[in-house]
Design an enzyme around this catalytic site. Structure first.
Site, PDB file in Angstrom:
ATOM      1  N   PRO A  57       0.883  -1.178  -0.189  1.00 31.18           N
ATOM      2  CA  PRO A  57      -0.010   0.063  -0.110  1.00 31.18           C
ATOM      3  C   PRO A  57       0.787   1.198   0.103  1.00 31.18           C
ATOM      4  CG  PRO A  57       0.008  -1.032   2.174  1.00 31.18           C
ATOM      5  CD  PRO A  57       0.728  -1.962   1.227  1.00 31.18           C
ATOM      6  N   ASP A  58       0.242   2.370  -0.513  1.00 34.43           N
ATOM      7  CA  ASP A  58       1.111   3.592  -0.234  1.00 34.43           C
ATOM      8  C   ASP A  58       0.480   4.266   1.016  1.00 34.43           C
ATOM      9  OD1 ASP A  58      -1.340   4.925  -0.981  1.00 34.43           O
ATOM     10  OD2 ASP A  58      -1.005   5.684  -2.712  1.00 34.43           O
ATOM     11  N   PHE A  59       0.757   5.541   1.119  1.00 34.82           N
ATOM     12  CA  PHE A  59       0.765   6.121   2.386  1.00 34.82           C
ATOM     13  C   PHE A  59      -0.605   6.987   2.549  1.00 34.82           C
ATOM     14  CE2 PHE A  59       5.088   5.534   1.914  1.00 34.82           C
ATOM     15  CZ  PHE A  59       5.311   4.873   3.377  1.00 34.82           C
ATOM     16  N   ASN A 131      10.988   5.013  -1.333  1.00 35.38           N
ATOM     17  CA  ASN A 131      10.447   3.495  -0.928  1.00 35.38           C
ATOM     18  C   ASN A 131      11.736   2.877  -0.227  1.00 35.38           C
ATOM     19  OD1 ASN A 131       8.335   4.396  -2.185  1.00 35.38           O
ATOM     20  ND2 ASN A 131       8.482   3.000  -4.109  1.00 35.38           N
ATOM     21  N   HIS A 150      15.186   7.426   1.768  1.00 41.31           N
ATOM     22  CA  HIS A 150      14.481   7.127   3.055  1.00 41.31           C
ATOM     23  C   HIS A 150      14.934   6.106   3.507  1.00 41.31           C
ATOM     24  CE1 HIS A 150      10.908  10.068   1.941  1.00 41.31           C
ATOM     25  NE2 HIS A 150      12.158  10.810   2.392  1.00 41.31           N
TER      26      HIS A 150
HETATM   27  P1  OAD Z   1       2.148   8.735  -0.977  1.00 40.43           P
HETATM   28  O1  OAD Z   1       1.103   7.666  -0.548  1.00 40.43           O
HETATM   29  O2  OAD Z   1       2.004  10.178  -0.420  1.00 40.43           O
HETATM   30  O3  OAD Z   1       1.625   9.172  -2.344  1.00 40.43           O
HETATM   31  C1  OAD Z   1       1.551   8.172  -3.362  1.00 40.43           C
HETATM   32  C2  OAD Z   1       1.061   8.654  -4.847  1.00 40.43           C
HETATM   33  O4  OAD Z   1       1.169   7.514  -5.643  1.00 40.43           O
HETATM   34  C3  OAD Z   1      -0.152   9.410  -4.613  1.00 40.43           C
HETATM   35  O5  OAD Z   1      -0.151  10.515  -5.486  1.00 40.43           O
HETATM   36  C4  OAD Z   1      -1.163   8.439  -5.587  1.00 40.43           C
HETATM   37  O6  OAD Z   1      -2.163   8.939  -6.217  1.00 40.43           O
HETATM   38  C5  OAD Z   1      -0.112   7.608  -6.464  1.00 40.43           C
HETATM   39  N1  OAD Z   1      -0.453   6.339  -6.779  1.00 40.43           N
HETATM   40  C6  OAD Z   1      -0.658   5.205  -6.084  1.00 40.43           C
HETATM   41  N2  OAD Z   1      -0.816   4.145  -6.886  1.00 40.43           N
HETATM   42  C7  OAD Z   1      -0.510   4.415  -8.085  1.00 40.43           C
HETATM   43  C8  OAD Z   1      -0.216   3.845  -9.240  1.00 40.43           C
HETATM   44  N3  OAD Z   1      -0.609   2.518  -9.371  1.00 40.43           N
HETATM   45  N4  OAD Z   1       0.179   4.513 -10.437  1.00 40.43           N
HETATM   46  C9  OAD Z   1       0.326   5.846 -10.406  1.00 40.43           C
HETATM   47  N5  OAD Z   1       0.554   6.469  -9.160  1.00 40.43           N
HETATM   48  C10 OAD Z   1      -0.131   5.653  -8.092  1.00 40.43           C
HETATM   49  O7  OAD Z   1       3.539   7.842  -1.036  1.00 40.43           O
HETATM   50  P2  OAD Z   1       4.719   8.808  -1.261  1.00 40.43           P
HETATM   51  O8  OAD Z   1       4.741  10.191  -1.996  1.00 40.43           O
HETATM   52  O9  OAD Z   1       6.145   7.756  -1.511  1.00 40.43           O
HETATM   53  O10 OAD Z   1       8.136   8.619   4.424  1.00 40.43           O
HETATM   54  O11 OAD Z   1       5.190   9.255   0.351  1.00 40.43           O
HETATM   55  C11 OAD Z   1       6.365   9.977   0.587  1.00 40.43           C
HETATM   56  C12 OAD Z   1       6.858   9.710   1.911  1.00 40.43           C
HETATM   57  O12 OAD Z   1       5.676   9.708   3.025  1.00 40.43           O
HETATM   58  C13 OAD Z   1       7.129   8.084   2.300  1.00 40.43           C
HETATM   59  O13 OAD Z   1       8.682   7.845   1.842  1.00 40.43           O
HETATM   60  C14 OAD Z   1       6.959   7.884   3.702  1.00 40.43           C
HETATM   61  C15 OAD Z   1       5.729   8.736   4.065  1.00 40.43           C
HETATM   62  O14 OAD Z   1       5.775   9.404   5.121  1.00 40.43           O
HETATM   63  C16 OAD Z   1       8.644   8.316   5.499  1.00 40.43           C
HETATM   64  O15 OAD Z   1       7.986   7.278   6.092  1.00 40.43           O
HETATM   65  C17 OAD Z   1       9.872   9.119   6.010  1.00 40.43           C
END
Ligand code: OAD
Ligand code: ZN
Length: 331
Positions: A57-59, A131, A150
């Site tokens: 999962p993303d965040f 990531n 990170h």
């Molecule tokens: P986010 O969850 O903030 O953002 C993920 C982005 O990817 C969002 O804009 C989604 O719309 C997009 N997304 C999801 N699935 C996708 C797909 N299949 N194709 C295209 N886009 C997609 O995650 P990050 O930006 O990586 O840090 O978050 C940054 C940091 O916040 C992480 O490294 C982590 C977190 O807190 C730490 O823990 C220090």
């Protein structure tokens, strides 16, 4: 707005409008730019969105994002699970989550392999990733190709005496539901992922010294671009370097009012001044495939992904069979 603009123009020097650096402000424009030989030192900046199709999962995505699913941990706020001050006080939620999210298999996505493909073509200057899942490495990127901004789960350190611990040990502790403790000083041991409140790795600060001025095309994939200092890297490329975003949503944009005034340093995809930023909205895997197709590399690229995925599937099957055999011998 025109009035405001005139007011600003009278009172300060507005940045000059740039001539477009792309034939078209589309994915096709980016493909032509690469084909013309102008885009040959490509930097990729990536985030959790490139791993969602691998089941991680993303965040921040509404519903599925990690920060929307942490209620059971009773945190003061979702990000506390990755905050140094909270972790030292209460490490349990982090380790419970680490066990829950530990990938059952490490299978990079099309987007990971696209960066490997660019590397194989001699076009990748570096991949900057937020990531910690190490899928870039599994896809074949080397230490030199990567800046893990990170950190990663690869190693761990004692917060007391700094003793290093390998992933095999950490994984065992996590799966035994232990809070990992140092055998030298009984300090808390933490995977070397960067928590809020910690500095980014030295390599990050070293590499950004030259990479962004050397870069002639920036590709940003799967990130909301909200976490500093990573997100501000987009502004370090030269003013004539095109920036392509492959993401489900627009991210990294200049505040609309600032953009209309011709001010602000974020991405500008849509204003009348837009001249180099392209947003391709959708799944980044599909965006990579579309770009590969426009470049005439679709079959070659798909063959790489298929071959690598079959190799990983075979390895997993072998590992499972061996596990089953060992199990049978033991019983
Ligand atoms: P986010 O969850 O903030 O953002 C993920 C982005 O990817 C969002 O804009 C989604 O719309 C997009 N997304 C999801 N699935 C996708 C797909 N299949 N194709 C295209 N886009 C997609 O995650 P990050 O930006 O990586 O840090 O978050 C940054 C940091 O916040 C992480 O490294 C982590 C977190 O807190 C730490 O823990 C220090
Ligand atoms: Zn110790």
């Amino acid at each position: 707005m025109d009035m405001l603009r005139a007011l600003f123009a009278r009172n300060m020097a507005l940045p000059r409008h740039h001539a477009p650096v792309l034939e078209e402000m589309t994915l096709n424009g980016i493909a032509k730019y690469i084909q013309s030989g102008k885009g040959k030192r490509i930097l990729c900046m990536v985030g959790a969105g490139i791993s969602t199709s691998a089941g991680i999962p993303d965040f921040r995505s509404p519903g599925s994002g990690l920060y929307h699913n942490l209620q059971k941990y009773n945190l003061p706020h979702p990000q506390a699970i990755f905050e140094m001050s909270y972790f030292k006080m209460n490490p349990q939620p982090f380790f419970t989550l680490a066990k829950e999210l530990y990938p059952g298999e490490f299978k990079p996505t099309v987007s990971h392999y696209f960066m490997r493909f660019l590397r194989d073509k001699g076009l990748l200057l570096r991949c900057y990733t937020q990531n910690i899942d190490t899928l870039e490495r599994v896809a074949g990127l080397t230490d030199d190709n990567l800046v893990e901004a990170h950190g990663s789960f690869h190693t761990s350190h004692c917060l007391g005496c700094q003793k290093a611990f390998p992933l095999t040990w950490m994984k065992e502790e996590i799966f035994k539901d232990n809070i990992p403790v140092c055998d030298e000083c009984e300090g808390l041991v933490k995977p070397d992922i960067i928590f809020f409140g910690e500095s980014l790795p030295q390599r990050f600060f070293q590499c950004i010294q030259t990479d962004f001025s050397d870069c002639d095309l920036l590709i940003i994939m799967g990130t909301s671009l909200v976490v500093q200092p990573f997100s501000s890297l987009t502004n370090r490329v030269s003013e004539t370097t095109p920036r392509l975003l492959l993401n489900m949503e627009r991210s990294g944009q200049t505040d609309p009012i600032m953009a209309a005034l011709g001010l602000g340093s974020g991405m500008d995809f849509d204003s009348e001044n837009a001249y180099r930023d392209v947003a391709w909205l959708g799944k980044c895997d599909d965006g990579c495939l579309a770009l590969a197709e426009l470049l005439g590399w679709k079959e070659e690229f798909e063959a790489l992904v298929t071959a690598e995925h079959s190799r990983i599937d075979e390895e997993l099957t072998t590992a499972k069979l061996q596990g089953a055999t060992i199990g049978a011998h033991h019983s």
